[in-house]
Design an enzyme around this catalytic site. Structure first.
Site, mmCIF file in Angstrom:
data_model
loop_
_atom_site.group_PDB
_atom_site.id
_atom_site.type_symbol
_atom_site.label_atom_id
_atom_site.label_comp_id
_atom_site.label_asym_id
_atom_site.label_seq_id
_atom_site.Cartn_x
_atom_site.Cartn_y
_atom_site.Cartn_z
ATOM 1 N N TYR A 53 73.181 74.826 -21.631
ATOM 2 C CA TYR A 53 72.343 75.929 -21.131
ATOM 3 C C TYR A 53 70.863 75.581 -21.204
ATOM 4 O O TYR A 53 70.451 74.836 -22.093
ATOM 5 C CB TYR A 53 72.597 77.196 -21.944
ATOM 6 C CG TYR A 53 73.962 77.802 -21.762
ATOM 7 C CD1 TYR A 53 74.846 77.355 -20.779
ATOM 8 C CD2 TYR A 53 74.402 78.835 -22.599
ATOM 9 C CE1 TYR A 53 76.100 77.924 -20.636
ATOM 10 C CE2 TYR A 53 75.648 79.402 -22.461
ATOM 11 C CZ TYR A 53 76.504 78.942 -21.482
ATOM 12 O OH TYR A 53 77.739 79.508 -21.348
ATOM 13 N N LEU A 237 80.203 90.888 -15.220
ATOM 14 C CA LEU A 237 79.648 91.616 -14.074
ATOM 15 C C LEU A 237 79.864 90.851 -12.776
ATOM 16 O O LEU A 237 79.228 91.154 -11.762
ATOM 17 C CB LEU A 237 78.151 91.885 -14.283
ATOM 18 C CG LEU A 237 77.794 92.760 -15.484
ATOM 19 C CD1 LEU A 237 76.283 92.917 -15.594
ATOM 20 C CD2 LEU A 237 78.472 94.127 -15.393
ATOM 21 N N GLY A 240 76.798 89.479 -11.352
ATOM 22 C CA GLY A 240 75.884 90.529 -10.895
ATOM 23 C C GLY A 240 76.406 91.368 -9.757
ATOM 24 O O GLY A 240 75.800 92.402 -9.420
ATOM 25 N N GLY A 244 75.796 96.231 -8.348
ATOM 26 C CA GLY A 244 75.379 96.873 -7.108
ATOM 27 C C GLY A 244 74.101 96.314 -6.531
ATOM 28 O O GLY A 244 73.672 96.734 -5.453
ATOM 29 N N LYS A 245 73.488 95.328 -7.196
ATOM 30 C CA LYS A 245 72.191 94.854 -6.725
ATOM 31 C C LYS A 245 72.282 94.035 -5.447
ATOM 32 O O LYS A 245 71.264 93.832 -4.769
ATOM 33 C CB LYS A 245 71.482 94.056 -7.810
ATOM 34 C CG LYS A 245 72.144 92.747 -8.217
ATOM 35 C CD LYS A 245 71.356 92.114 -9.369
ATOM 36 C CE LYS A 245 72.013 90.860 -9.893
ATOM 37 N NZ LYS A 245 71.269 90.318 -11.065
#
Length: 346
Positions: A53, A237, A240, A244-245
């Site tokens: 990362y 999610l 993302g 809903g973005k």
């Protein structure tokens, strides 16, 4: 914040784990520290990272920065005991990390020592193998998965036994406390458990799991329940999509999709349509879609801890709101119907 046992280890951790893979690309060191402070303040005591990362993208210039940021927080505060800390050794093929070197008895020790230096700690609580040496069906590889390309069973078992021996040494030296896997299969996890004997026994499996990615629901779910292996669910999610973005074709500046347009193989027209169905359920119930998606994972009938991440504290708050939140039965029924109608979005 409720507590859950990490596998059968006896270690109790918060029901949510703080993910960190954006720290160093999408987040600065100061922002990373702010997220740690916020999460700890809300009751999280479990943080997950990796030598590879940050991501989005993974690059030779940034690898290790996430561990560095966690290490600088520990050095600044002196609060190493504030959380259970998990990190990972990268599997074979990622050329930006140790020149693509895989997971071997020799590389395990070297990779761990480097992580400990960056993290500024003498030990990690959970050391994980990022993906199997023999290959995996994770990251959308399930569509073309061909186990005939793997080494023989004898070769795989020999490698596992050698790695377990090194892990046993590292536990004895106090450098790791527990062992986990990631992007593993049912057969693979069963073999690791069978070969462990009195040595380190895997307590967790970190695989993708969300409303839209439910490959874990059958054989692995049974194994996790019967063998006391906790699923550390990453990307809860769906990169993302469940926030809903991205609805209506939107691509917010600085978002994951603005950096990796295919969202790791998830960005398919049908997937966005299905994500919007879940988002609509949340909004109709007056629940933030992020909170609903994370809270749903709390209902699963096997040991599970969602790994939550964000690029801002405001985003992180929405995931933290899922702690202890029980979704209404009509919402659960609506979610189940969408899944039955659209079981494989990507």
């Amino acid at each position: 914040m409720e507590k859950r046992e990490l596998g059968g280890s006896g270690v109790m951790v918060s029901e949510l784990c703080l993910g960190t893979m954006t720290w160093g690309t999408q987040n600065t060191e100061a922002e990373a520290h702010a997220q740690i402070d916020l999460a700890l303040g809300r009751g999280i005591d479990f943080i997950d990272t990796a030598e590879m990362y940050p991501t989005n993208p993974v690059s030779a210039e940034t690898i290790g920065l996430t561990e560095d940021y966690i290490g600088s927080w520990i050095a600044k505060t002196g609060r190493r005991d504030a959380f259970v800390l998990a990190t990972k050794i990268t599997g074979e093929g990622r050329r930006q990390v140790r020149d693509g070197e895989g997971i071997t008895p020799a590389s395990i020790r070297r990779a761990l020592e480097a992580s400990l230096r960056r993290l500024r700690t003498d030990y990690v609580d959970l050391y994980q193998f990022h993906w199997p040496q023999r290959g995996s069906y994770s990251f959308r590889q399930n569509w073309d998965f061909d186990p005939r390309k793997q080494p023989s069973k004898a070769e795989v078992e020999e490698d596992m036994a050698a790695c377990l021996a090194v892990l046993a040494d590292l536990v004895a030296e106090g450098k790791i406390r527990h062992f986990g896997l990631s992007n593993e299969t049912t057969w693979g996890m069963a073999e690791w458990l069978r070969l462990a004997g009195p040595g380190p026994r895997a307590v967790s499996i970190q695989n993708e799991y969300s409303l839209m990615c439910r490959l874990y629901d059958t054989d692995l779910a049974e194994l996790g329940q019967q063998e006391k292996v906790t699923l550390l669910a990453y990307t809860p999610l769906a990169a993302g999509m469940l926030s809903g973005k991205y609805s209506g074709g939107a691509v917010p500046a600085g978002s994951r999709m603005s950096r990796t347009p295919d969202l790791g193989g998830r960005a398919r027209p049908r997937a966005f349509e299905i994500a919007d169905r879940y988002v609509a359920i949340a909004r109709e119930a007056g629940i933030d879609p992020v909170t609903m998606a994370i809270a749903w994972l709390r209902t699963r009938p096997f040991p599970i801890i969602p790994i939550i991440g964000a690029t801002s504290c405001a985003q992180l708050e929405k995931s933290l709101d899922a702690a202890g939140f029980d979704l209404p039965q009509p919402v659960l029924e609506a979610i189940d119907q969408v899944h039955r109608d659209h079981p494989m979005p990507f």
